[in-house]
Structure formats: structure tokens, C-alpha cells
Design an enzyme around this catalytic site. Structure first.
Site: not given
Ligand code: NAD
Length: 495
Positions: A232-233, A228, A152, A284, A384, A461
């Protein structure tokens, strides 16, 4: 023959092997191909990063690495227009957004890492139990970091996934999404020009199931940094646990914007629209839930509709266009399915538009949409959507607003809109989210750590916390028997 965008392994672009087509969501045209990497490409990339890590990279200082990072920012600045075009063609986000937001924001983040003096390799401590001795605490790198990025915001994500780990002394193998790898490939090519040694950052293209999976399975990987979807995480964490690898996860969200009736309503209406419809809701932290004080609902909706109606649909590569495309056909189908399920379940459409005729044919688009009549905490209210769809809820009391805001499994971000700062900070302090904006939304600072509560992730992050994620702590005990403390200790065993 269409262009092939290759892997970057040990400083060389490799274009051999099976291919995956890359299409533009702007109008469906074929941009080129990437390599569908398998085990061989992945293992060679990891070996190259390991060799560089154990070789010259180990002997660099933070200041050396910051010089290269600063040079990289200069190089990208020079080519900012080229980067913006590539980003918009590949993702379908408006050229205005790429030019004035995604690319310059990423450059400013690179500069932050080039200039920050907050991150130190080591510090000295006293040991109160052992007078005369001291300790050195080191922030040692993890080794080779497997960095996996989503589709994205590909350039910003590629920057976040490579620059902080490199600054912390790691080397990196980056796997961008196979839908939107183009600016990440350019970034890694430009690293060579900025003086990074071959192998400091390698890039492998391909799908998650194949290239991504081989990457996280590789035993030489010291850490997995993943951004992601939550599903998947979870898989990545399970896989990482087998090798006891450090895993950081930046995942999905269902972020709320809480609007109180005492807010500056004009500013709030713009902020709520920016919060959900920027990048066609494919962020996100997109604020996909509006939680508004009941008494202000009608007038606020009128303001929002006025702004929404003025948003121009068109070709995203045209500077006048406001509405971004949906980056993948799979995502568009998912949005359509979730919206129709909601309507079938009794949801009301408060706002939608027909984009047909105003957007390029064969492109992938979905109109800005607002839905109401949904129960908070379940179904689409807890899922989401990752598209330009805002669901609307009302509240009567502050307590109720906080309860609705916290009623999802996610906890990535939130916005609070009010002119009462005491109320704003009180509400913010009760929201289960890693970032809370007061009277703003989406304003990202490289100095501020970001990440998720609950199912939105593990780790942070950006900021100092974001750099430290890419390190492991080493304590060096500098012994000294001056005070006789060690004789006392050893005396327990040896008389
Ligand atoms: P995704 O989970 O489908 O894929 C993300 C990356 O993982 C891709 O590179 C993909 O190829 C790879 N991958 C998929 N399966 C894998 C596997 N089994 N092993 C290894 N790698 C694998 O997500 P997406 O659809 O690309 O991105 C959208 C999602 O990303 C949304 O949920 C969004 O909220 C989230 N996101 C989060 C943040 C954040 O900072 N929290 C930022 C951007 C996007």
C-alpha cells in the site's frame, strides 16, 4: 440498534451515511458500525482542517500547543481503563497488553511531545559570504497532514499520527483502519476536551480504497503520513507523486533476532519470545526470524518451548491470558496460507499448539508456531507473515549471521543477544535496520527516532527527527549592506 462510531468533522460526531460493521476478534461479536466515508465526508474534513490551519492555529506558539497536548495526556490517563478495554475488544490483543503496554506507552509518548524542548520553530545563522547579514531558519508546518494508520496498534498509531504533526503546527485528517478505529475516535473526541480547536484534528472512517484514496487525492493536503503495508505504501507514494506531496512511509518488516552462544540464554529466550509473540506477531517490528549460533540451537529451543508451553490461551479480555487473537479474519487466512505453503515446501514445524477448546469460539486465533528448514533470503524468509510465526536459521560465524540478517528486502528493526558489547556494537553497526536492540526487544522510546531502511519505509517517527518530518524549511535572509557586499554582488549586473 447497535452503536455507530461516527466521523469527527469540525468538532462534531457525524453518524449518517453507509455503514461498515466492526466485529471483535475476541469472539466474533458485533461491536457496532462505522461510517463508510466517501468523497463528501473526506472533502469536508480536509476543508475544516484547512480552515483551522489558516485561522487560529497559525497564531499558536509551540508552548500553547504543548499545553493542550499535556492536558490531553491527563484526560487519557483518567480514562486509561476505558481505553484499554476498547482497544482489546476491537483488536483482540490481551487486556494485560493494552492495560500495561499499549495505553500507558501511548500516554508517555503524548507527554514526551508535551514536554520536549528539543523542537524549536526557528534558529539564527550567520552567512559567511555576506558579513553583517544573518538568516533565520524556520521549521514551517506542511499545512494539512493526511495521516493514515494500520489496524495492529491503533491507539499508539493514532497518537503518533496526530500529536507530532500538531506540535509542529499542522492540522490533521486522520484515517484509522476500518477494522480498529475505536480508540482513535475516542482520542480525537478527547482532543476537543483538551482545548484543541475544532478542525485541528478531524477523523474520517472508512476503507483505504475509498476514504483513504479520496484523502490522499485531495489537492489541499500538504503531506501524507502513512503507516501500513509495503504494497500500500508504494501505491500511496505513486499517488502522492502526482501532486508532488511529501510522503513519509512506515512499512512492514521481517526483523531478525541474532542470538550468540555467549548471550544470557534465559534472558534471550524470553526476549526472542517477546520479540515475535507479543500481539500475536502482528507488530511491524516483530522479530519473525531467529538467527542462532548453531552450537546453541538445541538448548535454546528447549528453553523457548518451556516458556511457550506456559503461555496461557484463553479469552484475551481475561487478565490471566497471554495469547492475543488475530485481529482480522483476512489476516488469519493469510497466516494459514503462508504456513501451509512453507510446510509444503519442506519446512519443519519445530513448535505449534492446538488452541481449540481453550479460546472463545467464533474468535480469530492462531497458535504460536516455530518453523525451520527454510532457505534465508527468499519465499517466506523474505515475506512479512504478520502473525505468531517464528522462522529459525543457524549460523557459524559473525559474518554469516549478519548476511542472513540482511538477506531480506526489509530493514525495520533487529535484536542482537550477546554478552560481548564490542561484538554487539560491531554487529549492530552492520545491520541494515532503523532500530537495533542489544539484549532487548520492542522497548520503544518517544525520544528515539524510528523507521525503516530498504522496503521498510521512508522517514522517521518519534524523537526530534520525527517532529521535523512534519515541517518544511524556510530561510529568511536578513539583508544589510553595511559591508558593501551587496553593492559588489549587484555590481555584476549594474555598473
Ligand atoms: P494496509 O496497508 O492494508 O492499510 C493501512 C492503512 O492504509 C489503512 O488505514 C487502510 O485503510 C489504508 N489504505 C489501504 N489502501 C489505501 C489506499 N489505496 N489509499 C489510501 N489508504 C489506503 O496495512 P494494515 O494491514 O492495516 O497494517 C499492517 C501493516 O502495517 C503491516 O505491514 C505492518 O508491518 C505495517 N505497520 C508498520 C508500522 C511501522 O511503524 N513501520 C507500524 C504498524 C504497522
Amino acid at each position: 440498534m447497535e452503536k455507530v462510531f461516527g466521523n469527527i468533522i469540525n468538532g462534531k460526531e457525524e453518524t449518517d451515511g453507509e455503514k461498515i460493521p466492526v466485529k471483535s476478534p475476541v469472539d466474533g461479536h458485533l461491536i457496532g458500525y462505522i461510517v463508510d466515508s466517501g468523497m463528501d465526508e473526506v472533502n469536508r474534513a480536509v476543508d475544516s482542517s484547512m480552515e483551522t490551519f489558516n485561522g487560529q492555529w497559525k497564531h499558536t506558539e509551540i508552548a500553547d500547543r504543548q499545553k493542550m497536548i499535556g492536558k490531553l495526556a491527563d484526560i487519557i490517563q483518567e480514562k486509561a481503563e476505558e481505553y484499554a478495554n476498547l482497544e482489546s475488544i476491537n483488536t483482540g490483543k490481551t487486556i494485560r497488553q493494552s492495560t500495561f503496554m499499549d495505553i500507558p506507552l501511548a500516554i508517555s509518548h503524548i507527554r514526551y511531545f508535551a514536554e520536549t524542548d528539543e523542537f524549536k520553530y526557528e534558529r539564527k545563522i550567520e552567512h559567511p559570504e555576506y558579513p553583517g547579514t544573518y538568516g533565520i531558519i524556520q521549521n514551517a508546518p506542511m499545512g494539512v497532514v493526511a495521516s493514515i494508520a494500520p489496524w495492529n496498534v491503533p491507539f499508539l498509531m493514532a497518537v503518533w499520527k496526530t500529536i507530532p504533526p500538531l506540535l509542529a503546527g499542522n492540522t490533521v485528517v486522520l484515517k484509522p483502519s476500518h477494522y480498529t478505529p475505536l480508540t482513535a475516535i475516542e482520542l480525537v473526541k478527547d482532543m476537543k476536551k483538551a482545548g484543541f480547536p475544532d478542525g485541528a484534528a478531524n477523523l474520517i472512517n472508512g476503507t483505504g480504497r475509498k476514504a483513504g484514496n479520496y484523502l490522499i487525492e485531495n489537492k489541499k493536503i500538504g503531506m501524507i503520513s502513512f503507516t501500513g503495508s509495503t504494497n500500500t505504501g508504494i501505491k500511496i507514494m505513486e499517488q502522492g507523486a502526482k501532486g508532488l506531496k511529501k510522503v513519509t512511509l512506515e512499512l512492514g518488516g521481517k526483523s531478525p533476532n541474532i542470538v550468540f552462544s555467549d548471550a544470557d540464554m534465559e534472558h534471550a529466550a524470553k526476549g526472542v519470545i517477546f520479540g515475535i509473540f507479543l500481539n500475536a506477531g502482528q507488530l511491524c517490528e516483530s522479530a519473525s526470524r531467529l538467527i542462532i549460533e548453531e552450537s546453541a540451537l538445541d538448548s535454546f529451543m528447549e528453553k523457548m518451548k518451556k516458556y511457550l508451553q506456559n503461555m496461557k490461551a484463553g479469552n484475551p479480555m481475561d487478565y490471566e491470558t497471554d495469547i492475543s487473537a488475530i485481529t482480522t479474519m483476512e489476516q488469519k487466512e493469510k497466516i494459514e496460507k503462508l504456513v501451509s505453503e512453507t510446510i509444503n515446501a519442506g519446512g519443519n514445524v519445530l513448535y505449534s499448539r492446538d488452541l481449540a477448546g481453550s479460546v472463545p469460539e467464533s474468535g480469530t486465533y492462531f497458535p504460536p508456531t516455530m518453523l525451520s528448514g527454510l532457505k534465508a533470503g527468499s519465499g517466506i524468509s523474505d515475506e512479512e507473515i504478520f502473525g505468531p510465526v517464528l522462522t529459525v536459521y543457524t549460523f557459524k560465524t559473525e559474518k554469516e549471521a549478519i548476511e542472513i540478517a540482511n538477506s531480506t528486502k526489509y530493514g525495520l528493526a533487529a535484536g542482537v543477544w550477546t554478552s560481548d558489547m564490542a561484538k554487539a556494537t560491531r554487529v549492530a553497526g552492520n545491520i541494515e535496520a532503523g532500530t537495533v536492540w542489544i539484549n532487548e526487544y520492542h522497548l520503544l522510546s518517544a525520544a528515539a527516532p524510528r523507521g525503516g531502511f530498504k522496503m521498510s519505509g521512508i522517514g522517521r517517527e518519534l524523537g526530534l527527527e520525527g517532529i521535523l518530518e512534519y515541517t518544511q524549511t524556510r530561510h529568511i535572509f536578513m539583508g544589510n549592506n553595511e559591508s558593501g557586499m551587496s553593492d559588489v554582488a549587484y555590481g555584476i549586473l549594474l555598473k
